[in-house]
Design a protein around this motif. Structure first.
Motif, PDB file in Angstrom:
ATOM      1  N   ALA A  45     -10.333  39.953  59.559  1.00  0.00           N
ATOM      2  CA  ALA A  45      -9.540  39.302  60.603  1.00  0.00           C
ATOM      3  C   ALA A  45     -10.030  37.896  60.937  1.00  0.00           C
ATOM      4  CB  ALA A  45      -9.516  40.174  61.857  1.00  0.00           C
ATOM      5  N   ASP A  46     -11.325  37.695  60.947  1.00  0.00           N
ATOM      6  CA  ASP A  46     -11.877  36.394  61.347  1.00  0.00           C
ATOM      7  C   ASP A  46     -12.228  35.494  60.164  1.00  0.00           C
ATOM      8  OD1 ASP A  46     -11.699  37.070  64.055  1.00  0.00           O
ATOM      9  OD2 ASP A  46     -13.634  38.106  63.997  1.00  0.00           O
ATOM     10  N   ILE A  47     -11.892  35.925  58.956  1.00  0.00           N
ATOM     11  CA  ILE A  47     -12.209  35.129  57.771  1.00  0.00           C
ATOM     12  C   ILE A  47     -11.109  34.100  57.547  1.00  0.00           C
ATOM     13  CG2 ILE A  47     -12.521  35.183  55.268  1.00  0.00           C
ATOM     14  CD1 ILE A  47     -13.687  37.981  55.589  1.00  0.00           C
ATOM     15  N   GLN A  48     -11.503  32.834  57.433  1.00  0.00           N
ATOM     16  CA  GLN A  48     -10.540  31.788  57.118  1.00  0.00           C
ATOM     17  C   GLN A  48     -10.203  31.849  55.633  1.00  0.00           C
ATOM     18  OE1 GLN A  48     -11.125  27.868  58.935  1.00  0.00           O
ATOM     19  NE2 GLN A  48     -12.893  28.705  60.012  1.00  0.00           N
ATOM     20  N   PHE A  84     -11.355  39.284  44.188  1.00  0.00           N
ATOM     21  CA  PHE A  84     -10.020  38.887  44.628  1.00  0.00           C
ATOM     22  C   PHE A  84     -10.094  37.618  45.482  1.00  0.00           C
ATOM     23  CE2 PHE A  84     -10.058  43.418  43.941  1.00  0.00           C
ATOM     24  CZ  PHE A  84      -8.821  43.723  43.399  1.00  0.00           C
ATOM     25  N   ILE A  85      -8.950  36.985  45.643  1.00  0.00           N
ATOM     26  CA  ILE A  85      -8.797  35.911  46.605  1.00  0.00           C
ATOM     27  C   ILE A  85      -7.996  36.452  47.786  1.00  0.00           C
ATOM     28  CG2 ILE A  85      -7.828  33.625  47.072  1.00  0.00           C
ATOM     29  CD1 ILE A  85     -10.240  33.586  45.209  1.00  0.00           C
ATOM     30  N   LEU A  86      -8.570  36.365  48.973  1.00  0.00           N
ATOM     31  CA  LEU A  86      -7.856  36.721  50.195  1.00  0.00           C
ATOM     32  C   LEU A  86      -7.050  35.505  50.636  1.00  0.00           C
ATOM     33  CD1 LEU A  86      -7.456  38.845  52.503  1.00  0.00           C
ATOM     34  CD2 LEU A  86      -9.308  37.652  53.712  1.00  0.00           C
ATOM     35  N   ALA A  87      -5.749  35.690  50.797  1.00  0.00           N
ATOM     36  CA  ALA A  87      -4.855  34.597  51.187  1.00  0.00           C
ATOM     37  C   ALA A  87      -4.005  35.028  52.378  1.00  0.00           C
ATOM     38  CB  ALA A  87      -3.958  34.192  50.015  1.00  0.00           C
ATOM     39  N   THR A  88      -3.490  34.044  53.094  1.00  0.00           N
ATOM     40  CA  THR A  88      -2.635  34.292  54.247  1.00  0.00           C
ATOM     41  C   THR A  88      -1.203  33.877  53.936  1.00  0.00           C
ATOM     42  OG1 THR A  88      -4.467  33.935  55.793  1.00  0.00           O
ATOM     43  CG2 THR A  88      -2.246  33.722  56.683  1.00  0.00           C
ATOM     44  N   VAL A  89      -0.256  34.677  54.392  1.00  0.00           N
ATOM     45  CA  VAL A  89       1.154  34.333  54.248  1.00  0.00           C
ATOM     46  C   VAL A  89       1.469  33.208  55.229  1.00  0.00           C
ATOM     47  CG1 VAL A  89       3.533  35.176  54.427  1.00  0.00           C
ATOM     48  CG2 VAL A  89       1.730  36.677  53.527  1.00  0.00           C
ATOM     49  N   THR A  90       1.867  32.039  54.697  1.00  0.00           N
ATOM     50  CA  THR A  90       2.044  30.851  55.541  1.00  0.00           C
ATOM     51  C   THR A  90       3.498  30.419  55.701  1.00  0.00           C
ATOM     52  OG1 THR A  90       1.671  29.434  53.620  1.00  0.00           O
ATOM     53  CG2 THR A  90      -0.241  29.974  54.970  1.00  0.00           C
ATOM     54  N   ARG A 109      12.254  31.279  52.930  1.00  0.00           N
ATOM     55  CA  ARG A 109      13.143  31.277  51.775  1.00  0.00           C
ATOM     56  C   ARG A 109      13.433  32.699  51.320  1.00  0.00           C
ATOM     57  NH1 ARG A 109       9.142  28.346  51.364  1.00  0.00           N
ATOM     58  NH2 ARG A 109       8.150  29.648  49.792  1.00  0.00           N
ATOM     59  N   SER A 110      14.654  32.952  51.005  1.00  0.00           N
ATOM     60  CA  SER A 110      15.053  34.283  50.566  1.00  0.00           C
ATOM     61  C   SER A 110      14.435  34.600  49.212  1.00  0.00           C
ATOM     62  CB  SER A 110      16.578  34.358  50.461  1.00  0.00           C
ATOM     63  OG  SER A 110      16.988  35.615  49.955  1.00  0.00           O
ATOM     64  N   GLY A 111      13.836  35.758  49.098  1.00  0.00           N
ATOM     65  CA  GLY A 111      13.333  36.235  47.822  1.00  0.00           C
ATOM     66  C   GLY A 111      11.942  35.769  47.450  1.00  0.00           C
ATOM     67  N   GLU A 112      11.310  34.949  48.302  1.00  0.00           N
ATOM     68  CA  GLU A 112       9.950  34.517  48.008  1.00  0.00           C
ATOM     69  C   GLU A 112       9.246  34.098  49.297  1.00  0.00           C
ATOM     70  OE1 GLU A 112      10.076  31.188  45.331  1.00  0.00           O
ATOM     71  OE2 GLU A 112      10.537  29.758  46.924  1.00  0.00           O
ATOM     72  N   PHE A 113       7.948  34.008  49.210  1.00  0.00           N
ATOM     73  CA  PHE A 113       7.168  33.525  50.345  1.00  0.00           C
ATOM     74  C   PHE A 113       5.972  32.754  49.814  1.00  0.00           C
ATOM     75  CE2 PHE A 113       5.578  37.723  49.322  1.00  0.00           C
ATOM     76  CZ  PHE A 113       4.190  37.622  49.431  1.00  0.00           C
ATOM     77  N   THR A 114       5.255  32.097  50.707  1.00  0.00           N
ATOM     78  CA  THR A 114       4.157  31.215  50.328  1.00  0.00           C
ATOM     79  C   THR A 114       2.850  31.716  50.921  1.00  0.00           C
ATOM     80  OG1 THR A 114       5.667  29.335  50.300  1.00  0.00           O
ATOM     81  CG2 THR A 114       3.319  28.823  50.406  1.00  0.00           C
ATOM     82  N   VAL A 115       1.777  31.606  50.122  1.00  0.00           N
ATOM     83  CA  VAL A 115       0.431  31.898  50.610  1.00  0.00           C
ATOM     84  C   VAL A 115      -0.428  30.645  50.462  1.00  0.00           C
ATOM     85  CG1 VAL A 115       0.564  34.359  50.089  1.00  0.00           C
ATOM     86  CG2 VAL A 115      -0.306  32.777  48.349  1.00  0.00           C
ATOM     87  N   ASP A 116      -1.561  30.637  51.149  1.00  0.00           N
ATOM     88  CA  ASP A 116      -2.420  29.442  51.168  1.00  0.00           C
ATOM     89  C   ASP A 116      -3.487  29.463  50.075  1.00  0.00           C
ATOM     90  OD1 ASP A 116      -3.945  31.484  52.221  1.00  0.00           O
ATOM     91  OD2 ASP A 116      -4.688  30.339  53.944  1.00  0.00           O
ATOM     92  N   ALA A 117      -3.114  29.897  48.895  1.00  0.00           N
ATOM     93  CA  ALA A 117      -4.053  29.943  47.765  1.00  0.00           C
ATOM     94  C   ALA A 117      -3.385  29.355  46.541  1.00  0.00           C
ATOM     95  CB  ALA A 117      -4.514  31.373  47.497  1.00  0.00           C
ATOM     96  N   GLY A 118      -3.752  28.097  46.230  1.00  0.00           N
ATOM     97  CA  GLY A 118      -3.237  27.421  45.050  1.00  0.00           C
ATOM     98  C   GLY A 118      -4.361  27.082  44.094  1.00  0.00           C
ATOM     99  N   VAL A 119      -4.257  25.915  43.444  1.00  0.00           N
ATOM    100  CA  VAL A 119      -5.221  25.581  42.400  1.00  0.00           C
ATOM    101  C   VAL A 119      -6.600  25.207  42.963  1.00  0.00           C
ATOM    102  CG1 VAL A 119      -3.432  24.873  40.786  1.00  0.00           C
ATOM    103  CG2 VAL A 119      -4.470  23.158  42.284  1.00  0.00           C
ATOM    104  N   LYS A 120      -6.709  24.955  44.267  1.00  0.00           N
ATOM    105  CA  LYS A 120      -8.023  24.726  44.855  1.00  0.00           C
ATOM    106  C   LYS A 120      -8.723  26.032  45.217  1.00  0.00           C
ATOM    107  CE  LYS A 120      -7.312  20.098  46.758  1.00  0.00           C
ATOM    108  NZ  LYS A 120      -7.254  19.288  48.011  1.00  0.00           N
ATOM    109  N   ALA A 121      -8.007  27.145  45.103  1.00  0.00           N
ATOM    110  CA  ALA A 121      -8.581  28.458  45.409  1.00  0.00           C
ATOM    111  C   ALA A 121      -8.836  29.293  44.175  1.00  0.00           C
ATOM    112  CB  ALA A 121      -7.654  29.227  46.351  1.00  0.00           C
ATOM    113  N   LEU A 169       4.707  36.804  58.512  1.00  0.00           N
ATOM    114  CA  LEU A 169       3.977  35.552  58.616  1.00  0.00           C
ATOM    115  C   LEU A 169       2.599  35.823  59.217  1.00  0.00           C
ATOM    116  CD1 LEU A 169       4.436  32.436  58.261  1.00  0.00           C
ATOM    117  CD2 LEU A 169       4.877  32.398  60.726  1.00  0.00           C
ATOM    118  N   GLY A 170       1.552  35.295  58.565  1.00  0.00           N
ATOM    119  CA  GLY A 170       0.191  35.478  59.071  1.00  0.00           C
ATOM    120  C   GLY A 170      -0.515  36.700  58.530  1.00  0.00           C
ATOM    121  N   SER A 171       0.211  37.563  57.811  1.00  0.00           N
ATOM    122  CA  SER A 171      -0.448  38.725  57.214  1.00  0.00           C
ATOM    123  C   SER A 171      -1.249  38.282  55.998  1.00  0.00           C
ATOM    124  CB  SER A 171       0.566  39.804  56.855  1.00  0.00           C
ATOM    125  OG  SER A 171       1.469  39.328  55.875  1.00  0.00           O
TER     126      SER A 171
END
Length: 369
Positions: free
Chosen positions: A10-13, A265-271, A275-287, A328-330
């Protein structure tokens, strides 16, 4: 399997590097048992994990030492008291050779070379009164990266090492990174046999000159099942501790995946969920490293979802038909792509114990850190 919404997260960024300690230990135990059953030594590669905590677990399970890819790694592991260290990359940078000589003056390490100049410079830099430095010869076994390319060069280097005060000849190395990732088991088995044949040629020339090579080191997670057939005395397995998306594609003889389980694993947050049919997380090529397949396992998303890189900070997850986006935020957990460079992107692991507790373990000797 881990829960991406574990209370300890919960408290991990995010994005954060998450390690399943139980799966890690099972992988370490399984590889150690495999080596013992086949009478071969393990010198697992630290370039995979860059963690003295993991290295210690490997040694406690029976490893004879730890392989290192960089001078920074061998410095960090020597300082931590890890023994049986082998630097598996030839070094030509004089400042790095000076650092390496300083480690050798105070710790019992081994190195590999593929050129006479490396031996001459190290001889200048080594403390004449320190313990002999064990030197192995790196052989190019088809990867076309480093290593000598003919048996005459191996013999000349071995003779030079034996004639150089403060050095002892330890054997040869043949690491076949190009073989480790062959997906088809038969193709990988044939590739491993070619590598062993090359090494056997070099060993024959040394033996004919009366030079013994006590250590023959190399192999890896992909080929180790075949390299117990002979030639090698020890295995430099690395990725088996984590089993990333790339190694997850490999097949065993007779079918099925390699006998190790995903632990990193990489822990990511839904940000974003607009958009219908997809969502975004905060883990890209820097992660996550992108020189391998995208995550083949994702926890916390509908089965059948697929990931694609969306830039530096973002990843896009496409939902299967009828799949509902997480809130959002999960949190979601993404299996690492190529584990070694992914680890290098992070300062520490968030290690999940068997009881769900979370502890930070540092990642050492990172590039640019």
């Amino acid at each position: 399997m881990l829960d991406p919404n574990l209370p300890g997260f919960a408290d991990i960024q995010t994005p954060a590097l998450v390690l399943d300690a139980s799966a890690l230990q099972r992988n370490i135990t399984a590889m150690a048992a495999f080596a013992r059953a086949n009478g071969i030594a393990l010198r697992p590669h630290a370039k995979t994990h860059k963690s003295t905590r993991i290295a210690q677990l490997q040694i406690e399970a029976g490893a004879v030492g730890i392989s290192c890819a960089t001078v920074a790694e061998i410095e960090a592991f020597a300082e931590a008291g890890i023994t049986g260290l082998l630097l598996t990359t030839p070094v030509a940078d004089r400042p790095k050779l000076a650092r390496l000589a300083a480690v050798a003056d105070n710790s019992d390490i081994s190195i590999v070379v593929d050129h006479a100049d490396q031996i001459h410079v190290l001889h200048e830099l080594l403390d004449a009164g320190s313990r002999p430095l064990q030197v192995l010869i790196d052989i190019d076994v088809g990867q076309r990266r480093t290593g000598v390319v003919d048996t005459a060069s191996t013999l000349a280097l071995a003779q030079l090492i034996e004639a150089t005060p403060g050095m002892s000849f330890g054997g040869i190395q043949g690491f076949a990174g190009h073989v480790q990732h062959m997906i088809d088991a038969d193709e990988r088995k044939a590739g491993a046999a070619v590598v062993r044949g090359i090494l056997d040629d070099h060993l024959r020339v040394l033996a004919e000159a009366g030079i013994k090579a006590p250590i023959v080191t190399g192999s890896g997670t992909g080929a180790c099942a075949y390299d117990i057939a002979g030639t090698f005395t020890e295995l430099q397995v690395g990725s088996y501790v984590f089993m990333d998306a790339d190694y997850g594609r490999l097949q065993r003889e007779g079918g099925g995946a390699l006998p190790y389980e995903p632990s990193l694993f990489i822990l990511a947050t839904v940000t974003s969920v607009n958009r219908s049919g997809e969502f975004t997380v905060d883990a890209g090529v820097k992660a996550m490293a992108f020189n391998g397949p995208v995550p083949s396992l994702m926890l916390g998303v509908p089965e059948g979802s697929t990931y694609r890189f969306g830039g530096d900070e973002h990843g896009m997850i496409t939902l299967p038909e009828g799949g509902a986006a997480p809130k959002l935020g999960s949190r979601v957990l993404l299996l690492t792509t190529h584990c070694d460079p992914t680890v290098n992107l992070h300062a520490d692991y968030q290690v999940v114990g068997h009881n769900g507790s979370v502890e930070a373990w540092p990642v050492l000797a990172r590039y640019g850190a």
